[in-house]
Every structure is written in C-alpha cells, then in structure tokens.
Scaffold this motif. Structure first.
Motif, short mmCIF file in Angstrom:
data_model
loop_
_atom_site.label_atom_id
_atom_site.label_comp_id
_atom_site.label_asym_id
_atom_site.label_seq_id
_atom_site.Cartn_x
_atom_site.Cartn_y
_atom_site.Cartn_z
N GLU A 525 -9.58 -21.68 29.75
CA GLU A 525 -9.46 -21.93 28.32
C GLU A 525 -8.24 -22.79 28.02
O GLU A 525 -7.20 -22.67 28.66
CB GLU A 525 -9.36 -20.61 27.56
N THR A 526 -8.39 -23.67 27.02
CA THR A 526 -7.28 -24.52 26.59
C THR A 526 -6.58 -23.90 25.39
O THR A 526 -7.22 -23.48 24.43
CB THR A 526 -7.78 -25.92 26.23
N SER A 527 -5.26 -23.81 25.48
CA SER A 527 -4.46 -23.23 24.42
C SER A 527 -3.26 -24.13 24.15
O SER A 527 -3.09 -25.17 24.79
CB SER A 527 -4.00 -21.82 24.79
N LEU A 528 -2.43 -23.70 23.22
CA LEU A 528 -1.24 -24.46 22.85
C LEU A 528 0.01 -23.66 23.14
O LEU A 528 0.04 -22.44 22.96
CB LEU A 528 -1.29 -24.83 21.37
N SER A 529 1.05 -24.33 23.55
CA SER A 529 2.33 -23.68 23.83
C SER A 529 3.43 -24.34 23.02
O SER A 529 3.45 -25.55 22.87
CB SER A 529 2.66 -23.79 25.32
N PRO A 530 4.39 -23.55 22.50
CA PRO A 530 5.56 -24.12 21.84
C PRO A 530 6.55 -24.67 22.86
O PRO A 530 6.33 -24.58 24.07
CB PRO A 530 6.13 -22.94 21.07
N PHE A 531 7.64 -25.23 22.37
CA PHE A 531 8.66 -25.79 23.25
C PHE A 531 9.36 -24.71 24.07
O PHE A 531 9.83 -24.97 25.17
CB PHE A 531 9.71 -26.53 22.43
N SER A 532 9.50 -23.51 23.52
CA SER A 532 10.17 -22.41 24.20
C SER A 532 9.42 -21.13 23.88
O SER A 532 8.68 -21.07 22.90
CB SER A 532 11.65 -22.31 23.77
N PRO A 533 9.59 -20.06 24.68
CA PRO A 533 8.78 -18.85 24.49
C PRO A 533 9.18 -18.05 23.27
O PRO A 533 10.34 -18.06 22.84
CB PRO A 533 9.04 -18.06 25.78
N GLU A 534 8.21 -17.37 22.69
CA GLU A 534 8.46 -16.48 21.56
C GLU A 534 8.13 -15.03 21.87
O GLU A 534 8.71 -14.12 21.29
CB GLU A 534 7.69 -16.96 20.33
N VAL A 535 7.20 -14.78 22.79
CA VAL A 535 6.88 -13.41 23.22
C VAL A 535 7.79 -13.08 24.39
O VAL A 535 7.65 -13.64 25.48
CB VAL A 535 5.40 -13.27 23.61
N LEU A 536 8.71 -12.15 24.15
CA LEU A 536 9.80 -11.92 25.10
C LEU A 536 9.97 -10.44 25.39
O LEU A 536 9.64 -9.59 24.56
CB LEU A 536 11.10 -12.48 24.53
N PRO A 537 10.52 -10.11 26.57
CA PRO A 537 10.64 -8.70 26.97
C PRO A 537 11.96 -8.06 26.54
O PRO A 537 13.00 -8.71 26.52
CB PRO A 537 10.56 -8.78 28.49
N LEU A 538 11.89 -6.79 26.22
CA LEU A 538 13.07 -5.93 26.09
C LEU A 538 12.90 -4.79 27.08
O LEU A 538 11.80 -4.29 27.27
CB LEU A 538 13.22 -5.38 24.67
N GLN A 539 13.99 -4.36 27.68
CA GLN A 539 13.89 -3.35 28.73
C GLN A 539 15.13 -2.47 28.73
O GLN A 539 16.25 -2.94 28.50
CB GLN A 539 13.75 -4.05 30.09
#
Length: 823
Positions: A525-539
């Motif tokens: 599937e073709t999708s779009l990505s921003p310049f930098s990530p927005e979904v990020l981990p906390l641990q």
C-alpha cells in the motif's frame, strides 16, 4: 541545504504573529493509589555484552550538527553498543546504550524484528530499551525520515546495518551471559558533579517560575552568567563568537562563567546528579547530563566524544568489565561554555577539550564506585511502554496523575503537528560553528524582523537570502521531480490554527505536514510520511527504587525535573501539597534518559518555549509538548504502580519504513568512485610520507599540544569494508603494548590524494591516502614501532585485501622502514 531553508523561510515568514507569556505555578492533582508489589523472592540475573556499531568512516556526513560539509575522514575512536539484560523470573529487560547520536525508530524496529526471529518472541518494543549517548561525531544516514537525512544526502544502508547488527550482537551476548549468572546485586550510588556542564541557554532557564527555580537552587534572577569557575579555570573568551552576532543574545561578553556557585550561592540551572548503577563486579552504567559536543562541527573523525573517552578510561581501569557512560537530560547542558565555541580552523584543538570533559566524568564515576555509599536496590524489575501521537495530544478531563504548571489546572490544552523554528537555524552557538548566520537564537514572531543579523542596520548581510527566487524554483523543481505532489502540504502550513498552535515560534520547516509518498514493502500500500515522526514511544523501566524514563526527545534541565516530579508524585505522593513529589516512598531515584527508542527534536518547558532559543525552536510539537509527556508518563507510572497491564489497543502504531525508498531523497546516495586506484608503478600499502613527528591538539587551555608519530601510505576507501569488530590499524610500541583504532592514542585518517595536495592529483579521486597518527606520550624515546594497516580495496578484478606492517625507530637518523606483508 541552504536553498531549502531559504525556501521555507520565504514561504512562511509572512504568516507569523504574536503571543504572550504568563508566569505560572504548580497545581497538583493526584489520585489515591494502592501500591503494587515492591519485592520478589526471585534473584535478578544480569548479563552484559558489547559490540562494534561503527559505521562508514569516509565521505558520509556526521549526525548532529546538520552540516553536510562535516564529512567523515576516518576514526578517532570506534563506537560501541553496551548491552545489559536483566532477568527476574518471567520478566526480562534489555537495555543498550550506544556511542551514536540517537536511536532512530527504524533501528529499534529492525532490532526487535531480529531478536524475535533469532532469539525468541518474548522480546518486544516494550521490554527493549535502546539509547544513544548523543555524540555528534558519528555518521548520519540511519534514519528513514527526510529531515534527519538532509545532512548525509540520503539514507545509508551501511550505517543502518552497522548499528542494528552491533546492537543485536551486544544483546545476544548479554542474554547468553545472563543465562550463566546466578544473581547479581544491584546497587545505586549518586553524587553531584560540578564543573562538567554549563547551561547554554541560561535566559531560557531563568524564564521558568521563580518558586520552581528556588525549589532546585538559589533564585538568582537577573544574573546573566554561569559564574563559579575556580580561579584556575578562569578564561577571558567565554561568549565570544566568531561571527560577532550572538554576543548580546545569550550572555554578556567579558564575564567569567562557570557552574555551581555564584557569589557563594548555589545556582542549580543544570542537572549535576550522576546516578551510578553497580551490577555486582561485572558492570557499571551511569547517567549524567552533558552534551557530547566537545568535538565540534569541524571535527571529521568518528568518536564517542567525551562519554566515549570516559568509557574507554573505565574499561582500561577495570579490564573485563563493561562500563557505560549514558545520557540524562542534557538538552541545554554543554561542556563548551568553558572553552568557548569549538574550533573552526584547527579541528585538533577540540580533542583536549573532549578528553577533559570525559576525564571529569570518569573521575566522578570512579569516586562513586570506590568510595560512594551504596544503596542496595530492591529485588524488582518492571517496565511499561506505549506509543503516543504527539501531534494530537489533548488534556484529560479531569486532570490526574501528573503535575501541571498552569494558572488553572482545568484549562484545556493540546499539542499540534510538528514544526521547526527559525532559531534552530541559528544553531546552539556554544556547540556549533555552522549556524546560518542571518538568523539568531531567540527569534520569535514579535522580533523576527528586527532580530535577524543584518536587518537591524541592513548591514553586510542584507535581506537578499530571504527572497532568493532562484532557490525557491530550484528546490520546488527538484522535489517535485522526485516526489510529485510533495509540496501539497503548503495550504495546511498556512492554516491559522497550525500557526497559532506553534506560536510564538516563527516556522521555517513544517515537519509534521510534509508528505512523502512511500510504498509499504509488506502490504504494497502507498501512504504518506511527514518530514519527521509523530507517533513516538514512551517507556518506563524500574529497578527497585530506581525508575528510568526513556523518551525520544532531547530534554532540558527543568523539563527533566518536571518529568521526574511526575514519577515521584505518582509513586510517593505529595503529602504537604506543595506540588513536589515526596522523596520518601518506593521511588527514590529517577533518571530521564533522552534520545531513547526514537528521535523527534527537543523537549522544553512552556516558559522556555516562549523565548525561542535553539532548544525551543527545536521543540517540535508546540509549547504544550512537555505537558503531553507529563500526562502520558503519569498514566504509565500509574499502571506500573498498580501492577496493571492495559492492552492500549487503540494506541497509534508507528509507520515502519524499513526497506522502503522514502529516505532516499537522492536515490543514488553517497557517490563513491567505482574502484580504488594507485599511481602507475605503485601498489596498495606503499609509503607516501615516511614516519616523522608532528605536534597537534593545541587547545584553548594549552599551547603545548601533543606529539604524534605520523605515517602516510597508499590505501583504500574504508567504506569498502567497515572492519566491524576489528581494526584498520594497530600500533605496537617499544614498550610492547598494542593500540588499535578504538584507542584515543591513535587516529586513523583517510583522504583522497586530490584533496590532500599530493602530486598525484591528476589521477582523480580514486587514489586514497591513509594517515596513521600515534600519540607518543609515555612511550620510550627510542626503539622499534610497528604500524599495521589492514583494509579491502575494490579493483577491476574484485575485492583485494591490503595487509601491511611498517617497522621503524623514530630516533633512527636514516629513517629506515621495514615493510612486510601480514599473514
């Protein structure tokens, strides 16, 4: 790269406007809790491992300074992953700290995939914690996001693989070691280390609430210095910047600056606490907040910087032990305040500064390890993890689990899609010599037209760069050719709600709105990505009375303190209601471990954000980003305290870009000659310049320098074979000790003959000259040295090994060298 920056400035500068800032205090809302289990009968088994993660050492730009001209020319010290595996019953945790700039999300995803397929399915993103020390002296290109691949001009599979392979190897070794362990005692020792880190944005720190600053140290409002140097450390050139622009922005020039005390009072505007975890007698890891930027933007040799140097000192002091100098919340902490801006013309001047900051960290760790009071940690390990879309976090109602700095704890707030501010382009002047000089730190929407260099008086800079139409057309054409429709984000970037959500940040790059098409390699599937990530981990990682908060941001001193306060408030309560978690309770120590598991810029307080210094301009998700972290970390802390394990099924899932072409803005990547060449009649390994002595490393604190032995030979581009787990060079001294390219006494330098003013320049860029440097301090005045060089060359007939040794006595007046083939 400058064309790109000019384009976005021209696009967005007309859309900026004002907002205000209010002085705010703490309000705390905490639910009553029931403690979960605090101890276990099971012993904690610990395994340790170490592996090489050194990437390509030639041509590829370095990660951290965002300077495409800072291209690798060799190795000062190799980079390593140090792994620690903790096992208690069915619970297991893997922690790896790496001598690299940051852990990018794709690297973590690839490591988990490898562990699940090669070890067992019990390893996941939840119980594996990866962290970078944040050295700026290592190759870039291991991210899949366009913003972080600007400097290296694309994605480097070689760099990515070196990091993933090394991390996996270190964890595997640690797993095997843990299986042989009968149970280690975990103990903690803490202490303050002064004169080893200074706040590089003190005015931002001073903008935090008065009562909050007073809680952590003396309130010295109006003191615009970092005073407190011992007399032996006084220097007169603090704050003098070569471009003459930033002198009045950060600090008043001509004052003595330091840390710790001002006029006999403690001024605690950096995190000076070193937290040292002792793992029996087999390993040590400590966390201390200090930017590894001692080696500036003109340094060209791979290195772990000051923390890598401290690690080497430790592992020499304790052979067979793994010693890690990991990172805490150092977002606004630099070691360069003492020395002034890193070197520009003489790159070797940075090396003694790196060694000094590394030595100070080592000395403190040794003091804590050998003489500090040990606190035995309770026998419990635990972890929690979740993904957050930081572009759309909203305040909970009612507020709970965390502290907020607000006039009204019930006032709603939200984050916004990521953006980079103009102040980012001014660079952190204390650590970088490559800012885009028309910009300054501290540029906000209310001062943008009077705050740019040259626009105050329309002096030598003028305003031409702002309206460079040719640059706009050039960038637009190149982007649209590679990714048709990629500039379709422009209308969203002009949305008043987006601009207001980032205010008072003048936006230069709308990170969260970029749209790069990519095709998922698994689904098609073709999708779009921003310049930098927005979904990020906390641990969260717990070891007895210690909790580590692993976050993907560079975190300032006060932002880290607020996160620490969340943990202590949730676990220990706030009995007196002053807004600060109690020190007495199940959690006595908290480490905020930045650059963990992914990366997305800085994290600052809302008050620091208002001033838009470098850190604020680089805080992606707007002024409420820290509140979002506090809120979500509070929820994880609550889960850990109560022993609950919610599935978080509705949480977002980060895109996995491994194997896609999205990171290749320029698909050809780094161009290298097809073959390694030598001049006619010569062979690989032939001597170019006979061994002789040269003096380097004259830093700002010494005029003596370091005496090196120097040998130059014909060699190959080192990227042909990274020599992972091995070495390109060795040096055996008359004293009988052998050093390699992991040791700070050596320096492995590569360069094309055409770039080094050698007479064979007409042969093009295929002729490589290798320079072997060796620091002779402490060595015998005479006797035989043996230098070796091992590498692979790519020739028309295939890959060819080069294995040579060079034996000589530098005191020999004839300067004879015996050259031999190695077996």
């Amino acid at each position: 790269m400058k064309n790109l920056l000019r384009f976005f400035l021209a696009t967005f500068v007309a859309c900026l406007f004002l907002s205000g800032c209010a002085d705010k205090e703490y309000t705390t809302v905490v639910d009553p809790t029931t403690p979960g289990p605090e101890t276990s009968a099971d012993a904690i088994k610990v395994g340790v491992g170490k592996a090489d993660v050194t990437g390509p050492s030639a041509i590829l730009a370095f990660m951290g300074m965002s300077d495409p001209t800072q291209q690798g020319k060799g190795i000062g010290m190799r980079q390593f992953a140090r792994a620690f595996v903790f096992v208690q019953g069915k619970t297991k945790i893997a922690y790896v700290t790496c001598d690299i700039g940051m852990i990018f999300q794709g690297v973590k995803q690839a490591v988990i995939e490898r562990l699940q397929s090669e070890v067992d399915s019990g390893w996941s993103e939840e119980n594996v914690w990866l962290q970078g020390t944040h050295t700026h002296a290592g190759p870039a290109g291991s991210s899949h996001y366009w913003k972080y691949n600007l400097a290296p001009i694309g994605f480097s599979q070689e760099c990515f693989d070196a990091q993933v392979n090394g991390i996996v190897a270190a964890i595997k070794d640690a797993i095997a070691d843990a299986q042989q362990d009968s149970g280690e005692e975990l103990s903690l020792t803490t202490g303050d280390l002064y004169q080893c880190g200074w706040n590089r944005s003190p005015r931002s720190y001073e903008n935090n609430p008065v009562l909050e600053k007073a809680h952590y140290g003396e309130d010295l409002a109006g003191v615009d210095q970092e005073g407190g140097f011992e007399s032996s450390e006084e220097t007169s050139d603090f704050g003098k910047y070569v471009d003459g622009i930033n002198e009045h922005v950060h600090l008043n020039d001509g004052q003595v600056r330091g840390t710790g005390y001002v006029n006999g009072k403690r001024w605690n505007n950096t995190n000076k606490k070193m937290t040292l975890l002792r793992i029996g007698d087999k390993a040590m890891v400590n966390w201390y907040a200090l930017h590894p930027t001692s080696l500036g933007s003109y340094w060209r040799y791979i290195s772990g910087d000051n923390k890598g140097y401290a690690e080497l000192l430790w592992e020499r002091k304790f052979p067979g032990m793994v010693g890690a100098f990991a990172q805490a919340n150092c977002g606004d902490v630099s070691g360069n305040i003492k020395f002034g801006m890193p070197a520009k013309s003489d790159v070797n001047a940075d090396w003694p500064h790196c060694k000094e900051m590394g030595q100070r960290q080592f000395d403190k760790a040794l003091e804590l390890y050998t003489h500090g009071k040990k606190e035995k940690l309770g026998r419990v390990i635990d972890y929690r993890h979740r993904y957050i879309d930081f572009s759309r976090v909203v305040s909970d109602s009612p507020q709970k689990y965390y502290n907020r700095i607000s006039d009204d704890p019930n006032t709603p707030w939200h984050t916004v899609a990521a953006a980079t501010g103009i102040s980012t382009l001014g660079a952190s002047s204390e650590d970088s010599n490559t800012p885009l000089i028309i910009f300054r730190e501290g540029t906000t929407t209310d001062n943008i037209f009077t705050h740019m260099a040259g626009m105050d008086s329309l002096g030598s800079y003028g305003i031409g760069p702002l309206i460079d139409l040719m640059s706009v057309l050039e960038l637009t054409s190149s982007l649209e050719t590679i990714y048709p429709g990629v500039l379709s984000f422009l209308p969203a970037a002009l949305d008043p709600a987006y601009l207001a959500g980032q205010d008072p940040k003048p936006i230069i790059l709308p990170d969260g709105l970029g749209v790069f098409p990519y095709t998922d390699t698994k689904t098609g599937e073709t999708s779009l990505s921003p310049f930098s990530p927005e979904v990020l981990p906390l641990q969260l990682i717990r070891m007895g009375e210690l909790i580590i908060v692993a976050i993907p941001f560079e975190t300032t001193t006060m932002a880290g303190r607020r996160i620490e306060n969340v943990i202590k408030t949730v676990f220990n309560g706030d009995k007196d209601g002053d807004g600060y978690g109690d020190e007495d309770g199940p959690i006595k120590h908290v480490v905020v471990a930045q650059c963990s598991n992914a990366y997305a810029g800085y994290l600052v307080t809302a008050e620091e954000y208002q001033l838009q210094f470098y850190e604020g301009g680089s805080c992606h998700f707007g002024p409420n980003a820290l509140k979002a972290v506090q809120q979500e970390i509070g929820k994880l802390a609550w889960e850990m305290k109560t022993g609950s394990h919610p599935l978080h099924a509705a949480d977002p899932v980060p895109r996995n870009l491994n194997g896609t072409a999205i990171a290749q803005l320029y698909p050809a990547g780094v161009q290298t000659p097809p073959y390694d060449l030598v001049p006619p009649g010569q062979s690989f390994g032939d001597i170019v310049t006979a061994p002789h002595e040269e003096v380097l490393d004259k830093g700002k604190t010494t005029d003596v320098g370091t005496t090196y032995l120097k040998l130059q030979i014909l060699g190959a581009l080192p990227n042909r074979n990274l020599m992972t787990g091995s070495t390109y060079i060795t040096v055996t001294t008359p004293n009988g000790r052998t050093y390699n390219d992991s040791d700070p006494e050596t320096r492995f330098q590569w360069g094309y003959a055409s770039d080094m003013a050698f007479p064979m320049t007409s042969l093009g860029t295929g002729v490589s000259v290798i320079t072997i440097w060796f620091d002779t301090a402490g060595q015998a005045a005479s006797g035989n040295y043996v230098f070796t060089y091992t590498a692979q060359a790519k020739t028309a007939s295939g890959m060819e090994w080069i294995r040579k040794s060079y034996t000589f006595d530098p005191s020999d007046p004839e300067k004879q060298v015996t050259v031999a083939d190695l077996p």
